[in-house]
Design an enzyme around this catalytic site. Structure first.
Site, PDB file in Angstrom:
ATOM      1  N   ASP A  12      27.481 -24.382  13.610  1.00 32.08           N
ATOM      2  CA  ASP A  12      27.722 -25.528  14.364  1.00 32.08           C
ATOM      3  C   ASP A  12      26.707 -26.459  13.639  1.00 32.08           C
ATOM      4  OD1 ASP A  12      29.955 -24.539  15.652  1.00 32.08           O
ATOM      5  OD2 ASP A  12      28.841 -24.096  17.575  1.00 32.08           O
ATOM      6  N   ASP A 131      40.818 -25.221  20.861  1.00 29.93           N
ATOM      7  CA  ASP A 131      39.709 -25.237  22.091  1.00 29.93           C
ATOM      8  C   ASP A 131      40.630 -25.119  23.359  1.00 29.93           C
ATOM      9  OD1 ASP A 131      37.441 -25.324  20.287  1.00 29.93           O
ATOM     10  OD2 ASP A 131      37.640 -27.631  20.390  1.00 29.93           O
TER      11      ASP A 131
END
EC number: 4.3.2.10
Length: 256
Positions: A12, A131
């Protein structure tokens, strides 16, 4: 013959640095993305996923320069996502050295974008990132909703139905992150992972919540995932990729 399962470290990236948060918040610095990617390549990771976690939020393009640096030094498949909104964005990332491109928020606003991208570049390099957050009450059958913009915006979309739609449009793979589990290290959300894996024919990558090697095994054996993604356990040195592969192989899981 069972298809070999994959271990995918996830980077990330925020402003050119690898970070790790808990449930998409409380961000902690983990280092330089190119150095970290090179380490995972040397350790025998099957792939690397690079997500520019603020690109969709800040409406800026993924850092092509970092992708170019990474691709020049890493020789395993590289999936890149974050702020991918147009066919040109995908072309730029593939030209920079990405092997696959992950689409998340843009797919929700324009599902046909996924089909257009798959037609243009081939399903094999189009990953749809989902998500998901559990919205069913205790005791109810499991229901999970899609969120966008780095987990900030609810959409009202059912995660399992959405995944099926993405497959039909031409996605080659689903990257499924449980927002409830992200960074909390108590294991993947096996309910949503299994529900989506069993509903689709394309590979599903489990993401969100790994705290130990058993969680990786659970994602494959119970969640029916084709690949397992993890960040913290590798970034901060708790486990290495070879340790993870050996652990999974010892449980009868066919590894690459």
């Amino acid at each position: 013959m069972a298809l070999a399962k994959r271990i995918i470290p996830c980077l990330d990236v925020d402003n050119g640095r690898v970070v790790k948060g808990v449930q998409f918040e409380n961000i902690r610095d983990a280092g330089d993305p190119v150095e970290i990617a090179r380490r995972y390549d040397e350790q025998g990771a099957d792939e690397i996923t690079f997500l520019d976690i603020t690109a969709s939020v800040d409406n800026r393009d993924t850092t092509l320069h970092t992708v170019e640096r990474m691709a020049s030094q890493v020789f395993i498949p590289l999936t890149v996502g974050g702020g991918v909104r147009t066919v040109q964005d995908i072309r730029n990332l593939l030209n920079a050295g990405a092997d696959k491109v992950s689409i998340n928020t843009a797919a929700v606003f324009n599902p046909d974008f996924v089909g257009e991208a798959a037609d243009r570049f081939g399903s094999q390099c189009i990953v749809v990132a989902i998500d998901a957050k559990k919205v069913s009450a205790p005791g109810e059958p499991g229901r999970w909703e899609i969120f966008t913009h780095g987990g900030r915006k609810p959409t009202g979309l059912d995660a399992v139905e959405w995944a099926k739609k993405m497959e039909a449009l031409g996605a080659g793979e689903i990257l499924l992150t449980s927002m409830d589990q992200d960074g909390v290290k108590s294991g993947y959300d096996l309910g949503v992972t299994r529900a989506i894996s069993e509903a689709l024919c394309i590979p599903v990558i489990a993401s969100g919540g790994v705290g130990n090697l058993q969680h990786l095994a659970d994602g494959i054996l119970e969640g029916k995932a084709d690949a397992v993604l993890a960040a913290s356990i590798f970034h901060f040195g708790e486990y290495t990729v070879p340790e993870a592969k050996a652990y999974l192989a010892a449980r009868g899981i066919v590894m690459r």
